[in-house]
Design a protein around this motif. Structure first.
Motif, PDB file in Angstrom:
ATOM      1  N   GLU A  86      53.458  48.798  27.646  1.00  0.00           N
ATOM      2  CA  GLU A  86      52.761  49.458  26.545  1.00  0.00           C
ATOM      3  C   GLU A  86      51.934  48.426  25.786  1.00  0.00           C
ATOM      4  O   GLU A  86      52.442  47.384  25.399  1.00  0.00           O
ATOM      5  CB  GLU A  86      53.770  50.107  25.604  1.00  0.00           C
ATOM      6  N   ILE A  87      50.662  48.733  25.562  1.00  0.00           N
ATOM      7  CA  ILE A  87      49.766  47.832  24.832  1.00  0.00           C
ATOM      8  C   ILE A  87      49.871  48.141  23.348  1.00  0.00           C
ATOM      9  O   ILE A  87      49.743  49.295  22.948  1.00  0.00           O
ATOM     10  CB  ILE A  87      48.291  48.064  25.237  1.00  0.00           C
ATOM     11  N   PHE A  88      50.084  47.121  22.528  1.00  0.00           N
ATOM     12  CA  PHE A  88      49.965  47.358  21.102  1.00  0.00           C
ATOM     13  C   PHE A  88      48.944  46.457  20.447  1.00  0.00           C
ATOM     14  O   PHE A  88      48.717  46.526  19.249  1.00  0.00           O
ATOM     15  CB  PHE A  88      51.308  47.362  20.360  1.00  0.00           C
ATOM     16  N   SER A  89      48.265  45.654  21.217  1.00  0.00           N
ATOM     17  CA  SER A  89      47.106  44.895  20.726  1.00  0.00           C
ATOM     18  C   SER A  89      46.221  44.568  21.916  1.00  0.00           C
ATOM     19  O   SER A  89      46.683  43.981  22.885  1.00  0.00           O
ATOM     20  CB  SER A  89      47.560  43.603  20.043  1.00  0.00           C
ATOM     21  N   GLY A  90      44.953  44.995  21.839  1.00  0.00           N
ATOM     22  CA  GLY A  90      44.020  44.650  22.902  1.00  0.00           C
ATOM     23  C   GLY A  90      43.411  45.824  23.636  1.00  0.00           C
ATOM     24  O   GLY A  90      42.880  45.661  24.731  1.00  0.00           O
ATOM     25  N   HIS A  91      43.446  47.017  23.052  1.00  0.00           N
ATOM     26  CA  HIS A  91      42.888  48.187  23.713  1.00  0.00           C
ATOM     27  C   HIS A  91      41.397  48.016  24.025  1.00  0.00           C
ATOM     28  O   HIS A  91      40.935  48.409  25.093  1.00  0.00           O
ATOM     29  CB  HIS A  91      43.114  49.440  22.868  1.00  0.00           C
ATOM     30  N   ASN A  92      40.645  47.441  23.104  1.00  0.00           N
ATOM     31  CA  ASN A  92      39.213  47.237  23.336  1.00  0.00           C
ATOM     32  C   ASN A  92      38.975  46.204  24.434  1.00  0.00           C
ATOM     33  O   ASN A  92      38.081  46.368  25.263  1.00  0.00           O
ATOM     34  CB  ASN A  92      38.511  46.807  22.042  1.00  0.00           C
ATOM     35  N   ARG A  93      39.771  45.136  24.452  1.00  0.00           N
ATOM     36  CA  ARG A  93      39.641  44.129  25.515  1.00  0.00           C
ATOM     37  C   ARG A  93      39.940  44.745  26.871  1.00  0.00           C
ATOM     38  O   ARG A  93      39.253  44.483  27.859  1.00  0.00           O
ATOM     39  CB  ARG A  93      40.568  42.945  25.248  1.00  0.00           C
ATOM     40  N   LEU A  94      40.972  45.596  26.928  1.00  0.00           N
ATOM     41  CA  LEU A  94      41.323  46.252  28.183  1.00  0.00           C
ATOM     42  C   LEU A  94      40.211  47.194  28.636  1.00  0.00           C
ATOM     43  O   LEU A  94      39.836  47.200  29.806  1.00  0.00           O
ATOM     44  CB  LEU A  94      42.637  47.020  28.051  1.00  0.00           C
ATOM     45  N   LYS A  95      39.674  47.983  27.714  1.00  0.00           N
ATOM     46  CA  LYS A  95      38.592  48.907  28.055  1.00  0.00           C
ATOM     47  C   LYS A  95      37.396  48.135  28.625  1.00  0.00           C
ATOM     48  O   LYS A  95      36.834  48.520  29.655  1.00  0.00           O
ATOM     49  CB  LYS A  95      38.180  49.699  26.808  1.00  0.00           C
ATOM     50  N   ALA A  96      37.031  47.032  27.960  1.00  0.00           N
ATOM     51  CA  ALA A  96      35.904  46.211  28.436  1.00  0.00           C
ATOM     52  C   ALA A  96      36.211  45.614  29.813  1.00  0.00           C
ATOM     53  O   ALA A  96      35.357  45.619  30.700  1.00  0.00           O
ATOM     54  CB  ALA A  96      35.596  45.110  27.431  1.00  0.00           C
ATOM     55  N   ALA A  97      37.419  45.114  29.991  1.00  0.00           N
ATOM     56  CA  ALA A  97      37.806  44.521  31.281  1.00  0.00           C
ATOM     57  C   ALA A  97      37.698  45.550  32.401  1.00  0.00           C
ATOM     58  O   ALA A  97      37.178  45.254  33.477  1.00  0.00           O
ATOM     59  CB  ALA A  97      39.226  43.966  31.202  1.00  0.00           C
ATOM     60  N   LYS A  98      38.172  46.768  32.148  1.00  0.00           N
ATOM     61  CA  LYS A  98      38.089  47.823  33.164  1.00  0.00           C
ATOM     62  C   LYS A  98      36.637  48.119  33.511  1.00  0.00           C
ATOM     63  O   LYS A  98      36.293  48.256  34.684  1.00  0.00           O
ATOM     64  CB  LYS A  98      38.792  49.090  32.680  1.00  0.00           C
ATOM     65  N   GLU A  99      35.788  48.221  32.488  1.00  0.00           N
ATOM     66  CA  GLU A  99      34.367  48.507  32.734  1.00  0.00           C
ATOM     67  C   GLU A  99      33.698  47.381  33.508  1.00  0.00           C
ATOM     68  O   GLU A  99      32.769  47.619  34.272  1.00  0.00           O
ATOM     69  CB  GLU A  99      33.643  48.758  31.415  1.00  0.00           C
ATOM     70  N   LEU A 100      34.165  46.157  33.307  1.00  0.00           N
ATOM     71  CA  LEU A 100      33.592  44.999  33.991  1.00  0.00           C
ATOM     72  C   LEU A 100      34.243  44.727  35.349  1.00  0.00           C
ATOM     73  O   LEU A 100      33.852  43.809  36.057  1.00  0.00           O
ATOM     74  CB  LEU A 100      33.720  43.754  33.103  1.00  0.00           C
ATOM     75  N   GLY A 101      35.264  45.506  35.687  1.00  0.00           N
ATOM     76  CA  GLY A 101      35.946  45.322  36.961  1.00  0.00           C
ATOM     77  C   GLY A 101      36.900  44.141  36.973  1.00  0.00           C
ATOM     78  O   GLY A 101      37.223  43.617  38.037  1.00  0.00           O
ATOM     79  N   ILE A 102      37.362  43.714  35.804  1.00  0.00           N
ATOM     80  CA  ILE A 102      38.309  42.602  35.713  1.00  0.00           C
ATOM     81  C   ILE A 102      39.723  43.167  35.838  1.00  0.00           C
ATOM     82  O   ILE A 102      40.152  43.985  35.028  1.00  0.00           O
ATOM     83  CB  ILE A 102      38.146  41.827  34.390  1.00  0.00           C
ATOM     84  N   ASN A 103      40.415  42.737  36.855  1.00  0.00           N
ATOM     85  CA  ASN A 103      41.774  43.188  37.092  1.00  0.00           C
ATOM     86  C   ASN A 103      42.464  42.156  37.972  1.00  0.00           C
ATOM     87  O   ASN A 103      41.901  41.793  39.002  1.00  0.00           O
ATOM     88  CB  ASN A 103      41.772  44.553  37.782  1.00  0.00           C
ATOM     89  N   PRO A 104      43.599  41.658  37.556  1.00  0.00           N
ATOM     90  CA  PRO A 104      44.423  41.965  36.402  1.00  0.00           C
ATOM     91  C   PRO A 104      43.897  41.286  35.138  1.00  0.00           C
ATOM     92  O   PRO A 104      42.918  40.549  35.186  1.00  0.00           O
ATOM     93  CB  PRO A 104      45.794  41.394  36.785  1.00  0.00           C
ATOM     94  N   VAL A 105      44.583  41.545  34.015  1.00  0.00           N
ATOM     95  CA  VAL A 105      44.204  40.960  32.728  1.00  0.00           C
ATOM     96  C   VAL A 105      45.352  40.121  32.176  1.00  0.00           C
ATOM     97  O   VAL A 105      46.521  40.401  32.468  1.00  0.00           O
ATOM     98  CB  VAL A 105      43.805  42.051  31.710  1.00  0.00           C
ATOM     99  N   PRO A 106      45.037  39.090  31.372  1.00  0.00           N
ATOM    100  CA  PRO A 106      46.109  38.293  30.769  1.00  0.00           C
ATOM    101  C   PRO A 106      46.798  39.082  29.655  1.00  0.00           C
ATOM    102  O   PRO A 106      46.133  39.743  28.855  1.00  0.00           O
ATOM    103  CB  PRO A 106      45.379  37.068  30.212  1.00  0.00           C
ATOM    104  N   ALA A 107      48.123  39.016  29.646  1.00  0.00           N
ATOM    105  CA  ALA A 107      48.899  39.759  28.650  1.00  0.00           C
ATOM    106  C   ALA A 107      50.065  38.917  28.160  1.00  0.00           C
ATOM    107  O   ALA A 107      50.750  38.271  28.948  1.00  0.00           O
ATOM    108  CB  ALA A 107      49.409  41.064  29.242  1.00  0.00           C
ATOM    109  N   ARG A 108      50.270  38.943  26.866  1.00  0.00           N
ATOM    110  CA  ARG A 108      51.440  38.316  26.253  1.00  0.00           C
ATOM    111  C   ARG A 108      52.513  39.393  26.194  1.00  0.00           C
ATOM    112  O   ARG A 108      52.335  40.415  25.548  1.00  0.00           O
ATOM    113  CB  ARG A 108      51.105  37.807  24.850  1.00  0.00           C
ATOM    114  N   VAL A 109      53.606  39.181  26.908  1.00  0.00           N
ATOM    115  CA  VAL A 109      54.697  40.158  26.971  1.00  0.00           C
ATOM    116  C   VAL A 109      55.715  39.813  25.897  1.00  0.00           C
ATOM    117  O   VAL A 109      56.283  38.719  25.900  1.00  0.00           O
ATOM    118  CB  VAL A 109      55.367  40.178  28.361  1.00  0.00           C
ATOM    119  N   ARG A 110      55.906  40.758  24.978  1.00  0.00           N
ATOM    120  CA  ARG A 110      56.852  40.560  23.873  1.00  0.00           C
ATOM    121  C   ARG A 110      58.050  41.477  24.067  1.00  0.00           C
ATOM    122  O   ARG A 110      57.903  42.609  24.514  1.00  0.00           O
ATOM    123  CB  ARG A 110      56.188  40.899  22.528  1.00  0.00           C
TER     124      ARG A 110
END
Length: 150
Positions: A86-110
């Protein structure tokens, strides 16, 4: 560089040498780790969000920045079930990454509970965003106060 990893694996377009995707630990602290997570394993924050998405111009600037230099600030997630996060910070970064074809993305797991996740979501938005409408900012501070009282 870590043994067997390429620059692309650590900074954005990660694949193992045998082309099999998997999370890669980039950094570890006592509290959390940073990994590369496939975008199909990410789900939006399930709680109430008082602050909406970026304005179109701010979003385009973010997207252009990510296209130039990649995602510099990992999204923040927590493991919720099986292989979902579950994302609780970074929704805009994820949306941009998907549009740019960036996969996977860096995530801090808390490893946090619902209240802590909500506080992180609110605080990261209040600290990182400059153009928050007063009504949304007021609602965010109200939610923050109510959460802190718990």
């Amino acid at each position: 560089m870590m043994e067997g990893l390429t620059k692309e694996m650590v900074f954005g377009t990660q694949k193992k040498k045998n082309d099999e995707p998997s999370p890669i630990i980039k950094e570890k602290t006592d509290e959390d780790i940073i990994v590369m997570i496939d975008t199909d394993k990410l789900v939006a924050y399930r709680g109430e969000q008082p602050i909406k998405y970026y304005s179109e111009s701010d979003y385009q600037q973010l997207k252009e920045s990510i296209a130039r230099v990649g995602i510099l600030n990992p999204i923040i997630v927590r493991k919720i079930e099986d292989d979902k996060f579950e994302i609780f910070s970074g929704h805009n970064r994820l949306k941009a990454a998907k549009e740019l074809g960036i996969n996977p993305v860096p995530a801090r797991v808390r490893n946090v509970d619902d209240e802590h996740a909500k506080l992180i979501m609110i605080d990261t938005n209040l600290c990182q965003r400059q153009d928050i409408p007063l009504s949304e900012k007021g609602e965010a501070y109200k939610m923050r106060l109510e959460t802190l009282k718990k």
